[in-house]
Design a protein around this motif. Structure first.
Motif, mmCIF file in Angstrom:
data_model
loop_
_atom_site.group_PDB
_atom_site.id
_atom_site.type_symbol
_atom_site.label_atom_id
_atom_site.label_comp_id
_atom_site.label_asym_id
_atom_site.label_seq_id
_atom_site.Cartn_x
_atom_site.Cartn_y
_atom_site.Cartn_z
ATOM 1 N N TYR B 4 0.813 -1.056 0.149
ATOM 2 C CA TYR B 4 -0.022 -0.017 0.291
ATOM 3 C C TYR B 4 0.942 1.232 0.301
ATOM 4 N N LEU B 5 1.838 0.708 1.359
ATOM 5 C CA LEU B 5 2.902 2.234 0.614
ATOM 6 C C LEU B 5 3.301 2.645 -0.551
ATOM 7 N N THR B 6 3.689 1.574 -1.030
ATOM 8 C CA THR B 6 4.092 1.692 -2.350
ATOM 9 C C THR B 6 3.847 2.451 -3.617
ATOM 10 N N PHE B 7 2.395 1.829 -3.403
ATOM 11 C CA PHE B 7 1.265 2.896 -4.173
ATOM 12 C C PHE B 7 1.024 3.711 -3.750
ATOM 13 N N ARG B 8 1.367 4.532 -2.689
ATOM 14 C CA ARG B 8 0.431 5.994 -2.506
ATOM 15 C C ARG B 8 1.947 6.686 -2.725
ATOM 16 N N ILE B 9 3.044 5.866 -2.572
ATOM 17 C CA ILE B 9 4.575 7.071 -2.435
ATOM 18 C C ILE B 9 4.456 7.130 -3.790
ATOM 19 N N ILE B 10 4.591 5.930 -5.128
ATOM 20 C CA ILE B 10 4.119 6.250 -6.753
ATOM 21 C C ILE B 10 3.443 7.201 -7.409
ATOM 22 N N GLY B 12 1.767 9.989 -5.356
ATOM 23 C CA GLY B 12 2.336 10.767 -4.981
ATOM 24 C C GLY B 12 3.225 11.012 -5.854
ATOM 25 N N ALA B 13 4.083 10.721 -6.315
ATOM 26 C CA ALA B 13 5.443 11.300 -7.210
ATOM 27 C C ALA B 13 4.990 11.279 -8.394
ATOM 28 N N PHE B 14 3.692 10.639 -9.174
ATOM 29 C CA PHE B 14 3.003 11.280 -10.385
ATOM 30 C C PHE B 14 2.422 12.421 -9.659
ATOM 31 N N VAL B 15 1.889 12.148 -9.000
ATOM 32 C CA VAL B 15 0.847 14.281 -8.515
ATOM 33 C C VAL B 15 2.000 15.119 -8.833
ATOM 34 N N VAL B 16 3.123 15.061 -8.004
ATOM 35 C CA VAL B 16 4.328 15.709 -8.130
ATOM 36 C C VAL B 16 4.403 16.337 -9.522
ATOM 37 N N VAL B 17 4.925 15.040 -10.274
ATOM 38 C CA VAL B 17 5.626 15.160 -11.223
ATOM 39 C C VAL B 17 4.773 16.657 -12.433
ATOM 40 N N TYR B 300 -4.701 7.811 11.195
ATOM 41 C CA TYR B 300 -6.523 7.967 11.126
ATOM 42 C C TYR B 300 -6.032 6.350 12.044
ATOM 43 N N ALA B 301 -5.111 5.288 10.789
ATOM 44 C CA ALA B 301 -5.427 3.411 11.223
ATOM 45 C C ALA B 301 -4.833 3.898 12.948
ATOM 46 N N PHE B 302 -3.930 4.032 13.699
ATOM 47 C CA PHE B 302 -2.829 4.459 14.161
ATOM 48 C C PHE B 302 -4.121 4.604 15.415
ATOM 49 N N VAL B 303 -4.657 5.651 15.236
ATOM 50 C CA VAL B 303 -6.287 6.470 16.213
ATOM 51 C C VAL B 303 -6.972 5.392 16.199
ATOM 52 N N ASP B 304 -7.407 5.254 15.249
ATOM 53 C CA ASP B 304 -8.866 4.391 14.752
ATOM 54 C C ASP B 304 -8.469 2.821 14.675
ATOM 55 N N PRO B 305 -8.526 2.163 15.240
ATOM 56 C CA PRO B 305 -7.739 0.783 14.713
ATOM 57 C C PRO B 305 -9.173 -0.235 14.077
ATOM 58 N N ARG B 306 -10.426 0.516 13.500
ATOM 59 C CA ARG B 306 -11.062 -0.016 13.082
ATOM 60 C C ARG B 306 -10.778 0.390 11.496
ATOM 61 N N ILE B 307 -10.502 1.335 11.739
ATOM 62 C CA ILE B 307 -9.759 1.837 9.977
ATOM 63 C C ILE B 307 -8.493 0.830 9.651
ATOM 64 N N ARG B 308 -8.977 -0.305 8.654
ATOM 65 C CA ARG B 308 -7.729 -1.038 8.560
ATOM 66 C C ARG B 308 -6.703 -0.639 6.638
ATOM 67 N N ILE B 309 -6.179 -0.383 7.050
ATOM 68 C CA ILE B 309 -5.050 0.294 5.558
ATOM 69 C C ILE B 309 -5.237 -1.455 4.965
ATOM 70 N N SER B 310 -5.908 -1.053 3.636
ATOM 71 C CA SER B 310 -5.570 -2.428 2.834
ATOM 72 C C SER B 310 -6.018 -1.650 0.612
ATOM 73 N N THR B 311 -5.107 -2.300 0.007
ATOM 74 C CA THR B 311 -4.843 -1.564 -1.519
ATOM 75 C C THR B 311 -5.749 -1.216 -1.708
#
Lengths: 533, 311
Positions: B4-10, B12-17, B300-311
């Protein structure tokens, strides 16, 4: 809150104030310790504080254009001559100068025993280096040296400038370029120099934070004598009303860039301040694109000048600080022609001229000719709260005689480009059409001039400008510029409104200002003469 | 998670470019020529040769795609280039000089806003339709409706001119921060107060609150342990949002109080068509917004355990 209540609050607050001050002073002393002590010790003659409105982008000769930058730079670096507060040419590093009758050779005798801030001696070599370096294209100030061929070092304290062609403005325009130390400048380059300048001035650079402040410290070995204050500090305060408050609170002693006329008048009534009003060289004017069909007939443009009550604009929007323009030169210019006919406010005459030109009133009150409505757009500078109301008033006057002037706004850069390329119809700003330094309207009224915003093209004007530039003697040039002013008033390429006065306010805590002042900017070039009360 | 992180970073990079390309194009489309602006007031005629020389010096004579590639390539290596208007001064220098000013202002403003807004927001929700509620409503409505340039000038008039407690402008001492922080905090406080109040009001009728009460917990414990911790979610969202507004939000405050922050640098550079500075600033902020958004989601995920990060 009533007055007595407010006074009580103030009195009560005075006790609290001193309490807070004590606590704050203690806190500051603890936090900053030694540095605050050093600060207090260094201020024998005090710190003179001036306010500017925009950042000080650089401190080299290429940066002397904006007033705010010049106010700092000319206290660090010195030119050969200054055009001073009486608009006279005054020697600075040049003790005397001489121009040959053909206007092709200038000889400068230089001051002796002058040292730069790094201890090296100022000589003719520095002048030669400075002039030849900054005359190269790519420098912002290169055009000041137009016509110059070479600089000859006669001896250590004499330089001779040889010209290819006559440039009547050379002494006052090139002469005002500040001199850099040749060895240091060659070593650090111009980009290095403008961030860490070394000069012969009465102050040297201590700390520079472009968008915040520039602080200079006294250079006691200055050749005209040590300055009377210890430090000079220019603070950047963009908001005019905050500059006004800073003058009132004593946080500043002068503003390089004006505050509003209303605030200036308020301070003028206060015995702690002195207001100085001086004439501008540049008219406030509405450049009209002369190639646009509905504006190409000069009778239409003459009619519009008759239709606008220009004195009313001065009275209502400039608090009376201004004089109606009769042509392209200001009344205080030595080349001013007082015999050029004025266009008095006369809406009847305006209507006659428009009828004569074939424009008849249409159904909605706007004039029409061959299906073309008499309408155009004036684009004012975005956020220009001072001049936009003038366009609005002119709009009302023009509507009275059946001319529809629409208003728009754009940033200054796009306006200048739009006018130069002929894509805009009109605007409203100030621009010099010949100054006290040189009366020639070369760049504005010559058909191929770089600032020919009106796309004006009259062969007689071109001929006059060419002829005037080839002459040196003032008496020979006078009839030529008498005629350019007449011609400008006949053709009305632009709606020239008025020459406004610049108003600056000085705190009386800053002492040593001259009594008579015709031009206020040069007052900031002589900080070494001022002391603090 | 790492996928998920990799996806978000890619992403993000696309947005910046994309943003860097857009800014570059917009700056060039904008009418006006920085060379003319630099040469200024037209006292002295300027030849075309001189204009060409200056343009060549700045590299503005090269084709557009080349200019972009040179700039983007340098940027990628961390070189922001040098300013057109402040010749010889690296853009990185200008940005790093301005960031601490704006960051300090916004940090203290946010702390002040949170310190005031959250307790009052909660109180207003719990004592709905009480004096506290009405007062907080009026205050937050005023806070949102008051133009910040007006508030800033009024504060200067009162505290610098009449009372002489604080300097009218500048940062010569820490006192210089007080008024600008209050102005920025006022608006943030107003928004945060409303959001906190709304969030608490939404939570109070929920089942878990009723359950907590029926467990016999004191009203205080219900409020602090169950309600307040759950209001953190919208509050964090708002704080994340504010980062994106720093650039626009503090321009006026920085101008009125003459503070050399990032907002003023941005406006000055746009007006002077200093391409290098504007482009670099926009990219820096795009990067900042992307990173903060990512961080907000992680928090979010840290504060609220109900939120689970998924791709």
């Amino acid at each position: 809150m009533s007055d007595s209540n407010f006074a009580q609050t103030l009195r009560r607050s005075a006790d609290r104030r001193s309490f807070f001050r004590t606590v704050l002073a203690m806190a500051v002393a603890v936090v900053f310790g030694a540095s605050s002590v050093a600060w207090a010790q260094g201020t024998d003659g005090g710190t003179l504080v001036w306010l500017g409105h925009q950042e000080v982008a650089g401190l080299g000769p290429n940066d002397i254009g904006p007033d705010v930058q010049a106010a700092v730079i000319f206290n660090i670096l010195n030119p050969l001559v200054h055009v001073n507060h009486l608009t006279e040419t005054e020697g600075v590093l040049a003790r005397s100068w001489d121009v040959t009758d053909d206007g092709l050779t200038y000889t400068f005798e230089l001051e002796e025993g002058v040292v730069f801030h790094d201890g090296s001696e100022f000589t003719a070599d520095d002048v030669k280096y400075t002039y030849e370096f900054y005359a190269q294209p790519g420098n912002t100030i290169a055009s000041r040296f137009n016509g110059m061929r070479e600089v000859e070092v006669v001896d250590a304290h004499t330089v001779r400038v040889h010209m290819d062609s006559v440039n009547a403005a050379f002494l006052r325009v090139a002469g005002e370029v500040p001199i850099v130390p040749s060895d240091y400048h060659a070593e650090v380059g111009d980009d290095g120099f403008r961030t860490a300048p070394i000069g012969t001035g009465a102050f040297r650079l201590e700390e520079w934070r472009p968008a915040e402040f520039t602080q200079l410290v006294a250079f006691p070995e200055h050749f005209r004598g040590a300055p009377l204050v210890e430090r000079l500090r220019l603070e950047v305060v963009p908001e005019a009303s905050v500059r006004y408050i800073a003058l009132l609170t004593g946080d500043a002693h002068a503003t390089v860039w004006p505050i509003s006329v209303e605030d200036s008048l308020e301070l003028d009534a206060d015995p702690d301040f002195r207001m100085v009003a001086t004439n501008w060289n540049s008219p406030r004017f509405i450049p009209l694109n002369n190639e646009v069909p509905q504006l190409s007939d000069r009778r239409v443009r003459q009619a519009m000048l008759h239709a606008i009550d220009r004195q009313r604009i001065i009275d209502d929007l400039e608090a009376g600080f201004g004089v109606v323009a009769t042509s392209h030169l200001a009344p205080h210019n030595s080349f001013y022609n007082p015999d050029v006919p004025l266009y008095p406010y006369d809406p009847e005459r305006a209507r006659e001229l428009l009828e004569e030109a074939g424009w008849t009133v249409g159904s909605d009150g706007i004039r029409v000719k061959d299906g073309q409505r008499l309408t155009f757009t004036t684009t004012t500078i975005s956020g220009d709260q001072q001049r936009r109301p003038m366009a609005e008033l002119a709009q009302i006057f023009l509507r009275e005689v059946g001319v529809d002037m629409q208003l728009a706004e754009a940033p200054v850069a796009s306006i200048l480009q739009g006018l130069r390329e002929g894509t805009l119809e009109a605007s409203l700003f100030n621009w010099t059409h010949g100054s006290t330094t040189d009366p020639s309207p070369t760049s504005t009224l010559y058909s191929t001039g770089g600032d020919n915003f009106t796309r004006y093209n009259n062969p007689e004007m071109d001929g006059l400008i060419d002829e005037g530039l080839g002459l040196v003697a003032e008496e020979a040039r006078r009839p030529i510029y008498d005629r350019t002013q007449e011609l400008f008033a006949e053709d009305v390429p632009a709606l020239y409104l008025h020459f406004n006065q610049g108003v600056l306010v000085f705190s009386n805590a800053m002492q040593g200002l001259p009594d008579e002042i015709l031009s206020s900017t040069p007052l900031f070039y002589r900080a070494h003469e001022y002391s603090l009360d | 998670m790492s996928g998920y992180l990799t996806f978000r970073i890619i992403k993000g990079a696309f947005v910046v470019v994309l943003i860097s390309l857009l800014t570059f194009v917009v700056m060039r489309i904008m009418p006006g020529d920085p060379v003319y602006l630099l040469l200024g007031e037209g006292q002295i005629p300027i030849s075309d040769a001189q204009i060409a020389a200056i343009r060549a010096k700045w590299g503005l004579d090269r084709p557009l795609h080349e200019q972009y590639l040179v700039w983007a390539g340098n940027l990628f290596r961390g070189d922001f280039g040098t300013s057109l208007i402040r010749p010889g001064v690296p853009v990185r220098h200008m940005i790093f000089e301005a960031i601490p000013v704006t960051a300090t202002l916004n940090f203290y403003a946010l702390v002040l806003a949170i310190a005031v807004a959250i307790p009052f927001g909660i109180a207003a929700a719990v004592r709905r339709n009480s004096i506290v509620d009405y007062a907080s409503n009026v205050v937050s409505a005023l806070g949102i409706a008051t133009p910040n340039f007006w508030l800033a000038l009024m504060l200067i008039v009162v505290f610098a001119l009449y009372l002489r407690w604080l300097p009218p402008f500048g940062l010569r001492s820490w006192q210089g921060y007080i008024l600008p922080v209050i102005v920025i905090a006022t608006e943030e406080m107003a928004v945060l107060m409303r959001i906190t109040r709304g969030a608490v009001l939404e939570l109070l009728p929920q089942d878990f609150v009723r359950t907590a009460r029926s467990k016999g917990l004191s009203e205080r414990a219900v409020l602090y342990r169950h309600v307040v911790s759950n209001t953190m979610l919208p509050v964090i969202t708002v704080i994340g949002f504010r980062v994106a507004f720093i650039l626009s939000g503090t321009i006026i405050v920085e101008t009125v109080f003459a503070l050399p922050g990032i907002g003023r640098l941005f406006v000055d550079s746009v007006l002077r068509l200093d391409y290098q500075v504007v482009q670099s600033l926009v990219v820096v902020f795009a990067l900042l917004v992307v990173v903060v958004n990512l961080l907000t989601d992680m928090v979010y995920a840290f504060v609220d355990p109900r939120i689970r990060i998924s791709t």
